[in-house]
Structure formats: C-alpha cells, structure tokens
Write an enzyme that holds these catalytic residues in place. Structure first.
Site, PDB file in Angstrom:
ATOM      1  N   ARG A   1       1.168  -1.002   0.202  1.00  0.00           N
ATOM      2  CA  ARG A   1      -0.277   0.136  -0.111  1.00  0.00           C
ATOM      3  C   ARG A   1       1.061   1.763  -0.165  1.00  0.00           C
ATOM      4  O   ARG A   1       0.406   2.268  -0.367  1.00  0.00           O
ATOM      5  CB  ARG A   1      -1.232  -0.006   1.156  1.00  0.00           C
ATOM      6  CG  ARG A   1      -2.106  -0.509   0.762  1.00  0.00           C
ATOM      7  CD  ARG A   1      -3.044  -1.072   2.462  1.00  0.00           C
ATOM      8  NE  ARG A   1      -2.102  -1.050   3.872  1.00  0.00           N
ATOM      9  CZ  ARG A   1      -2.820  -0.857   4.378  1.00  0.00           C
ATOM     10  NH1 ARG A   1      -3.465  -0.360   5.083  1.00  0.00           N
ATOM     11  NH2 ARG A   1      -1.504  -0.810   5.753  1.00  0.00           N
TER      12      ARG A   1
ATOM     13  N   ASN B   1      -5.741  -2.321   2.007  1.00  0.00           N
ATOM     14  CA  ASN B   1      -6.566  -3.930   1.870  1.00  0.00           C
ATOM     15  C   ASN B   1      -7.577  -4.799   2.110  1.00  0.00           C
ATOM     16  O   ASN B   1      -8.139  -3.305   2.660  1.00  0.00           O
ATOM     17  CB  ASN B   1      -5.502  -4.275   2.986  1.00  0.00           C
ATOM     18  CG  ASN B   1      -3.846  -4.369   3.246  1.00  0.00           C
ATOM     19  OD1 ASN B   1      -3.068  -4.172   1.970  1.00  0.00           O
ATOM     20  ND2 ASN B   1      -2.927  -4.415   3.948  1.00  0.00           N
TER      21      ASN B   1
END
Length: 99
Positions: free
Chosen positions: A20, A38
C-alpha cells in the site's frame, strides 16, 4: 487530454510487504488521484485516475510491486468518478482502512 479511471485488485503476497505504501508513493510521484486499501481476503484494491497513459503505466508497475511482494494477478476494470469520493477529505491520493 484522455483521462481514465481504473479500479484494480492485486492478488498474491501483497499484504505485510509495504504494498500500500509503495502504491501511494508511486501514485503521488505519477500525480495520479485515487486510493489504495487492503481487503480482508488478502488482496489489495486501488483506484487510479489521471491521464490514460499514466494510469496504464501505474497498473503495469502494480504487476511487479515492491521488492518483497509477489504478485499473482492484477484484475482491472473501468470505474466512474464517484469512486474517487472514497478518498479522505483534501487528499489527492489516500490510503484507506481495510475492508
């Protein structure tokens, strides 16, 4: 300018490896708008908006990811501008909570 908004889902070893943060950095450097998060199923989901060629390049980079990631698949589909509303207020690109 030809703009694109694409939503992608990345599967493989993509959580716990800085994926990320890597996406956020790459998107900001590329001056894209959107978000990344996520998912509880172990995947990473992202939305990229900007010039079509830059969005395509970003998706191509997602197929490799950061050095500790192992990407199995990247699924992509068109999205609309409403999907950008998930960003945090004032952000050009956001890291969102896990869903």
């Amino acid at each position: 300018m030809n703009t694109a908004i694409r939503q992608v889902t990345i599967r493989g070893r993509v959580q716990g490896v800085g994926y990320r943060a890597w996406v956020e950095h790459q998107a900001r450097v590329s001056r894209l708008e959107g978000w990344v998060r996520n998912r509880r199923d172990g995947s990473v989901e992202a939305l990229f908006a900007g010039p079509a060629d830059v969005v395509s390049e970003m998706i191509a980079r997602c197929r490799h990811g950061p050095s500790f990631a192992h990407v199995d698949t990247v699924a992509e589909e068109p999205a609309d501008a409403d999907a950008l509303n998930l960003r945090l207020a004032g952000d050009r690109f956001s890291v969102l909570p896990t869903i």
